[in-house]
Design an enzyme around this catalytic site. Structure first.
Site, PDB file in Angstrom:
ATOM      1  N   GLY A  46      -2.865   9.210  15.729  1.00  0.00           N
ATOM      2  CA  GLY A  46      -2.205  10.167  14.857  1.00  0.00           C
ATOM      3  C   GLY A  46      -0.705  10.037  14.728  1.00  0.00           C
ATOM      4  N   ALA A  47      -0.025   9.622  15.794  1.00  0.00           N
ATOM      5  CA  ALA A  47       1.441   9.539  15.764  1.00  0.00           C
ATOM      6  C   ALA A  47       1.873   8.251  15.073  1.00  0.00           C
ATOM      7  CB  ALA A  47       2.005   9.613  17.175  1.00  0.00           C
ATOM      8  N   LYS A  49       5.869  12.972  15.377  1.00  0.00           N
ATOM      9  CA  LYS A  49       4.487  13.290  15.704  1.00  0.00           C
ATOM     10  C   LYS A  49       4.231  12.983  17.183  1.00  0.00           C
ATOM     11  CE  LYS A  49       2.443  12.529  11.134  1.00  0.00           C
ATOM     12  NZ  LYS A  49       1.375  11.808  10.394  1.00  0.00           N
ATOM     13  N   GLN A  80     -10.625  10.324   9.749  1.00  0.00           N
ATOM     14  CA  GLN A  80     -10.334   9.285  10.729  1.00  0.00           C
ATOM     15  C   GLN A  80     -11.055   9.543  12.046  1.00  0.00           C
ATOM     16  OE1 GLN A  80      -9.462   5.840  12.170  1.00  0.00           O
ATOM     17  NE2 GLN A  80      -9.025   6.397  10.053  1.00  0.00           N
ATOM     18  N   LYS A  83       0.834  -1.200   0.000  1.00  0.00           N
ATOM     19  CA  LYS A  83       0.000   0.000   0.000  1.00  0.00           C
ATOM     20  C   LYS A  83       0.866   1.246   0.000  1.00  0.00           C
ATOM     21  CE  LYS A  83      -1.949   1.806   3.663  1.00  0.00           C
ATOM     22  NZ  LYS A  83      -2.787   2.022   4.843  1.00  0.00           N
TER      23      LYS A  83
END
Length: 328
Positions: free
Chosen positions: A225-226, A231, A141, A69
């Site tokens: 998110g990280a 991040k 998300q 992917k």
């Protein structure tokens, strides 16, 4: 040999959240059982365009398929054009011959399989009577996490905060239209997380949003998110004394929220309780008290894409969707 091409409309037609949740659980178990080869993620950062691209791949011995992917996040999209923030493509190959079986849109699959992961963790680790969810972020998300969570738990209220407050009116409308939950727009992280049973973060921020003082006993945290070094959504101190579960320990210590806690000196790698596949397989206890703080750190795994893409491919073939072309 013909290769099937599936666009986002084809993928959307066959994807079911319930089926994806089951598939992702099966993928986690396969990974835990050593049936998956999953190379390290390849990441490309493009700061001048506020973008990033990840390449995730794996071979799943159980379904004898290889998936690759390529997924990008370009965070100016939607602000100065009509493109989605997240864009992805999945290539599916026969693990016996290497023949390309399918090229399909990966954007929706990425969103749904990530939502499924968060829901699975909450089903396993959140208090059974959890009703209120704090959400950080108002994008795709942030929606998908709630849609999936509502498949496995009786959620009644979502309290959402975003740095971009203007996106939350649409978020509220979408979530309330697609679920039975009430959405409350919050002006601060403190307001969002107050009295939350489950807290979910879905932003690309590099400066944490949630301070340790805001996390109360008994909360389950889903850190989404990280997914790249640098991040950071959560105060690393939150990890101290918490029950920490990773999707992949190898990934989370190198690029997840767990990494931030380790490099801050708050925890060591040995403080990680388990990978989620171990919990699904029944190898370790789940939540052991109502006061326990549990954390699921997910960086996203190739095996999630693999099992979801294979399901999409099989159903699309059966239903006659997509177009075939001669690739070889």
């Amino acid at each position: 040999m013909k290769t099937l091409l599936l666009g986002i409309k084809d993928v959307k037609e066959v994807l079911s959240l319930k089926e994806v949740i089951i598939a992702v659980e099966e993928g986690y178990i396969a990974y835990n059982a050593g049936q998956v080869q999953q190379p390290e993620i390849v990441s490309i950062e493009i700061p001048e365009n506020n973008g990033e691209t990840d390449i995730k791949s794996c071979y799943n011995k159980l379904n004898e398929s290889i998936s690759v992917k390529i997924a990008s996040g370009f965070y100016n999209n939607g602000k100065n054009n009509n493109l989605p923030t997240m864009i992805g493509t999945i290539l599916l190959f026969d693990g016996k011959t290497g023949v390309p079986l399918c090229v399909m849109d990966g954007s929706l699959i990425t969103g749904i399989r990530t939502g499924a992961a968060g829901a699975i963790s909450s089903k396993l680790l959140a208090r059974k009577n959890s009703k209120t969810v704090a959400v950080f972020g108002g994008g795709g998300q942030a929606r998908m996490q709630i849609y999936a969570l509502c498949q496995v738990m009786d959620i009644q209220e979502v309290r959402v905060y975003s740095e971009y407050q203007n996106e939350l009116i649409k978020y509220k409308a979408d979530v309330e239209e697609n679920t039975n939950v009430k959405v409350i727009i919050c002006a601060t992280p403190e307001e969002a997380i107050k009295n939350a049973d489950i807290a979910i973060s879905t932003t690309p921020t590099r400066k944490y949003i949630v301070h340790k003082s805001l996390v109360k006993p008994g909360m389950h945290i889903v850190a989404v998110g990280a997914d790249m070094a640098g991040k950071n959504e959560w105060d690393p101190k939150i990890f101290k004394g918490a029950k920490i579960v990773n999707d992949s320990i190898a990934q989370c210590v190198s690029r997840g929220e767990t990494r931030n806690a380790i490099i801050s000196g708050v925890i060591k790698e040995t403080d990680i309780y388990a990978e989620i596949g171990q919990l699904i397989a029944g190898e370790k206890p789940l939540r052991e008290s109502d006061d326990e703080i549990t954390i699921f750190d997910t960086t996203g795994m190739g095996i999630q894409d693999n099992v979801t893409a294979v399901k999409v491919y099989e159903i699309a073939k059966k239903n006659g969707l997509g177009e075939y072309f001669e690739f070889i």
